[in-house]
Design an enzyme around this catalytic site. Sequence first.
Site, PDB file in Angstrom:
ATOM      1  CE  LYS A  98      -6.356  -5.573   7.812  1.00 29.34           C
ATOM      2  NZ  LYS A  98      -6.400  -5.397   6.416  1.00 29.34           N
ATOM      3  CE  LYS A 131     -10.365  -6.162   6.719  1.00 33.00           C
ATOM      4  NZ  LYS A 131     -10.252  -7.138   5.620  1.00 33.00           N
ATOM      5  N   GLY A 176      -1.565 -16.407  -4.883  1.00 32.52           N
ATOM      6  CA  GLY A 176      -1.314 -15.185  -4.109  1.00 32.52           C
ATOM      7  C   GLY A 176      -2.570 -14.568  -3.513  1.00 32.52           C
ATOM      8  N   GLY A 209     -10.834  -2.128   2.624  1.00 40.51           N
ATOM      9  CA  GLY A 209      -9.893  -1.560   1.655  1.00 40.51           C
ATOM     10  C   GLY A 209     -10.349  -0.309   0.938  1.00 40.51           C
ATOM     11  CB  VAL A 250      -0.963   0.024   1.216  1.00 41.62           C
ATOM     12  CG1 VAL A 250      -1.889   1.226   1.137  1.00 41.62           C
ATOM     13  CG2 VAL A 250      -1.771  -1.273   1.297  1.00 41.62           C
ATOM     14  N   GLY A 302      -5.689  -4.864  -1.938  1.00 47.42           N
ATOM     15  CA  GLY A 302      -4.896  -4.530  -3.121  1.00 47.42           C
ATOM     16  C   GLY A 302      -4.173  -3.224  -2.861  1.00 47.42           C
ATOM     17  CB  ALA A 330       9.911   5.342   8.217  1.00 49.31           C
ATOM     18  CG  ASP A 372      -8.714  -9.472   7.721  1.00 50.33           C
ATOM     19  OD1 ASP A 372      -7.826  -8.614   7.801  1.00 50.33           O
ATOM     20  OD2 ASP A 372      -9.671  -9.394   6.918  1.00 50.33           O
ATOM     21  CD  GLU A 391     -13.502   5.198   4.094  1.00 51.68           C
ATOM     22  OE1 GLU A 391     -14.128   6.208   4.404  1.00 51.68           O
ATOM     23  OE2 GLU A 391     -13.981   4.047   4.205  1.00 51.68           O
TER      24      GLU A 391
HETATM   25  P1  NAP Z   1       3.599  -4.608   3.715  1.00 53.94           P
HETATM   26  O1  NAP Z   1       3.551  -4.842   2.236  1.00 53.94           O
HETATM   27  O2  NAP Z   1       4.023  -5.704   4.599  1.00 53.94           O
HETATM   28  O3  NAP Z   1       4.529  -3.339   3.985  1.00 53.94           O
HETATM   29  C1  NAP Z   1       4.912  -2.930   5.253  1.00 53.94           C
HETATM   30  C2  NAP Z   1       5.909  -1.789   5.123  1.00 53.94           C
HETATM   31  O4  NAP Z   1       6.191  -1.291   6.424  1.00 53.94           O
HETATM   32  C3  NAP Z   1       7.236  -2.192   4.481  1.00 53.94           C
HETATM   33  O5  NAP Z   1       7.697  -1.184   3.627  1.00 53.94           O
HETATM   34  C4  NAP Z   1       8.171  -2.344   5.697  1.00 53.94           C
HETATM   35  O6  NAP Z   1       9.520  -2.024   5.417  1.00 53.94           O
HETATM   36  C5  NAP Z   1       7.606  -1.280   6.623  1.00 53.94           C
HETATM   37  N1  NAP Z   1       7.877  -1.603   8.028  1.00 53.94           N
HETATM   38  C6  NAP Z   1       7.445  -2.672   8.732  1.00 53.94           C
HETATM   39  N2  NAP Z   1       7.911  -2.620   9.985  1.00 53.94           N
HETATM   40  C7  NAP Z   1       8.658  -1.507  10.077  1.00 53.94           C
HETATM   41  C8  NAP Z   1       9.396  -0.903  11.118  1.00 53.94           C
HETATM   42  N3  NAP Z   1       9.494  -1.486  12.315  1.00 53.94           N
HETATM   43  N4  NAP Z   1      10.027   0.271  10.858  1.00 53.94           N
HETATM   44  C9  NAP Z   1       9.961   0.839   9.637  1.00 53.94           C
HETATM   45  N5  NAP Z   1       9.252   0.317   8.601  1.00 53.94           N
HETATM   46  C10 NAP Z   1       8.614  -0.837   8.834  1.00 53.94           C
HETATM   47  O7  NAP Z   1       2.148  -4.141   4.255  1.00 53.94           O
HETATM   48  P2  NAP Z   1       0.906  -3.624   3.381  1.00 53.94           P
HETATM   49  O8  NAP Z   1       0.246  -4.779   2.737  1.00 53.94           O
HETATM   50  O9  NAP Z   1       1.313  -2.442   2.564  1.00 53.94           O
HETATM   51  O10 NAP Z   1      -0.072  -3.153   4.551  1.00 53.94           O
HETATM   52  C11 NAP Z   1       0.132  -1.959   5.280  1.00 53.94           C
HETATM   53  C12 NAP Z   1      -1.073  -1.702   6.175  1.00 53.94           C
HETATM   54  O11 NAP Z   1      -2.236  -1.566   5.361  1.00 53.94           O
HETATM   55  C13 NAP Z   1      -1.387  -2.852   7.157  1.00 53.94           C
HETATM   56  O12 NAP Z   1      -1.853  -2.319   8.359  1.00 53.94           O
HETATM   57  C14 NAP Z   1      -2.500  -3.609   6.457  1.00 53.94           C
HETATM   58  O13 NAP Z   1      -3.334  -4.306   7.353  1.00 53.94           O
HETATM   59  C15 NAP Z   1      -3.229  -2.484   5.788  1.00 53.94           C
HETATM   60  N6  NAP Z   1      -4.023  -2.873   4.612  1.00 53.94           N
HETATM   61  C16 NAP Z   1      -3.400  -3.535   3.591  1.00 53.94           C
HETATM   62  C17 NAP Z   1      -4.152  -3.893   2.483  1.00 53.94           C
HETATM   63  C18 NAP Z   1      -3.514  -4.608   1.322  1.00 53.94           C
HETATM   64  O14 NAP Z   1      -4.223  -4.921   0.358  1.00 53.94           O
HETATM   65  N7  NAP Z   1      -2.215  -4.893   1.348  1.00 53.94           N
HETATM   66  C19 NAP Z   1      -5.532  -3.582   2.439  1.00 53.94           C
HETATM   67  C20 NAP Z   1      -6.110  -2.884   3.500  1.00 53.94           C
HETATM   68  C21 NAP Z   1      -5.351  -2.527   4.589  1.00 53.94           C
HETATM   69  P3  NAP Z   1      10.417  -2.915   4.396  1.00 53.94           P
HETATM   70  O15 NAP Z   1       9.809  -2.663   3.029  1.00 53.94           O
HETATM   71  O16 NAP Z   1      11.770  -2.386   4.512  1.00 53.94           O
HETATM   72  O17 NAP Z   1      10.240  -4.338   4.855  1.00 53.94           O
END
Ligand code: NAP
Length: 437
Positions: free
Chosen positions: A106, A206, A188, A135, A17, A310, A46, A202, A130
């Site tokens: 969440k 929500k 995936g 999502g 994201v 996504g 960060a 999960d 939001e």
């Molecule tokens: P992700 O792909 O796992 O990315 C997490 C990011 O956070 C990575 O860039 C990681 O760094 C960084 N990070 C993790 N721990 C850290 C720390 N201690 N210090 C600094 N940076 C740190 O996660 P995501 O899928 O984007 O999801 C992010 C949030 O959105 C979550 O809360 C998730 O529940 C929510 N969300 C996601 C989706 C989805 O479709 N993916 C949908 C709705 C909500 P590195 O890149 O260096 O590892």
Amino acid sequence: MTDYRRLRVALLGAGAVGSQVASLLRRHGDELADRAGATLELVGIAVRDLDAPRETDLPKELFTTDAESLIVGADIVIELMGGIEPARTYLLQAINSGADVVTANKALLATHGPEIFDAADQVGAQVYYEAAAAGAIPIIRPLRDSLAGDRVQRIMGIVNGTTNYILDRMDKEGAEFADVLADAQALGYAEADPTADVEGYDAAQKAAILASLAFHTAVPLDAVHREGITRIDKAMMDAARHAGYVVKLLAVCERIADNGGAAGEAISVRVYPALVDSEHPLATVHGANNAVFVQAEAAGNLMFYGAGAGGVQTASAVLGDVVSAARRHIAGGVGVGESTRANLPVVDIGRVTTRYQITLEVDDQAGVLATVAGILSDGRVSIATVEQTVAGEDADIARLVIGTHKAREQDLSETVERLAASGVVERVVSVLRVEGD
Ligand code: NAP
């Protein structure tokens, strides 16, 4: 170009994201500035690992591993790291340093929401989230703002795309759960460890977030009744289809008028696989899509539908929050806190009433149906429909599919125990709730 005030935006996380948020923020900066009335300057991102490969092409100099320093002086902090810590600490730091915060987390809000909202209230900041439920689908703002003048009676949500994808394929292909799950993992759609999705964790997070907003009550995660989809098999899917239903993992958040005899209203928040009439709008939600069906006293029935996850889809919801945060920052004044004034009690699942479909294998003898009907009636479970078929190869065993009128969960489960011990029931094949009337 209009000379807008600059707002410093710090991004924590550049994964699925976060990388899309950064990319869209840079690509559509001028348009977003016009909408927000402020230039949104991405001052840094960060991450954990500076050398990790990134999906989008972002300047190296924006990246840092020092989230704490990045937060200092930021006007808006976007938290997209996920997990509880250090996300919680960083959000609190951001709030206490005067920033408005945007998060999609969440897990954090369902477990530490009150702490974060209280911290924001103390300093007049605002928390935007939001993207934390369903999502890309706008549902938080409709519940918080558009329906603030109404009384939400019930929400039924398909809020987990992975489980909807699995159930939908089981339904369409007549496949078994384990086979579809393995395929979903290979494609995936499901994680290597699918527990959070298939066991309903999960969706429960929500549900807690949606119920808190809809009923102006802080709903703790452990008050949410949760069941997953791992026990759903092909036979249940076939039986559901035969009876005119589909099986969906639902998050149900419901206002209960009579709190089991106690004064006043209560609410129920629950996640389980349920039968939904194939004519219901939620039955048309296929694949990994999400939908939230809201029933409100004055507005009637509303449905919000779309991508529940996504990277780029979720980034849309995050950026909407960023624009709102920027507008508020420019306008000044204190943030609008979470409304928890109603403070309604959350009832135990035993006090909930729904309809059920009970499938039994019974001895195919005269008088068995009367015995089963008698046990149901003694247990205050009233029969709406009964269908009897032959169970497989064994001519001595009949299959009874019983549809009930609304019954109390506790009465129903005690009655099913009595049926199982009655001597005429060989096997309780399944007990599923029917939702959506
Ligand atoms: P992700 O792909 O796992 O990315 C997490 C990011 O956070 C990575 O860039 C990681 O760094 C960084 N990070 C993790 N721990 C850290 C720390 N201690 N210090 C600094 N940076 C740190 O996660 P995501 O899928 O984007 O999801 C992010 C949030 O959105 C979550 O809360 C998730 O529940 C929510 N969300 C996601 C989706 C989805 O479709 N993916 C949908 C709705 C909500 P590195 O890149 O260096 O590892």
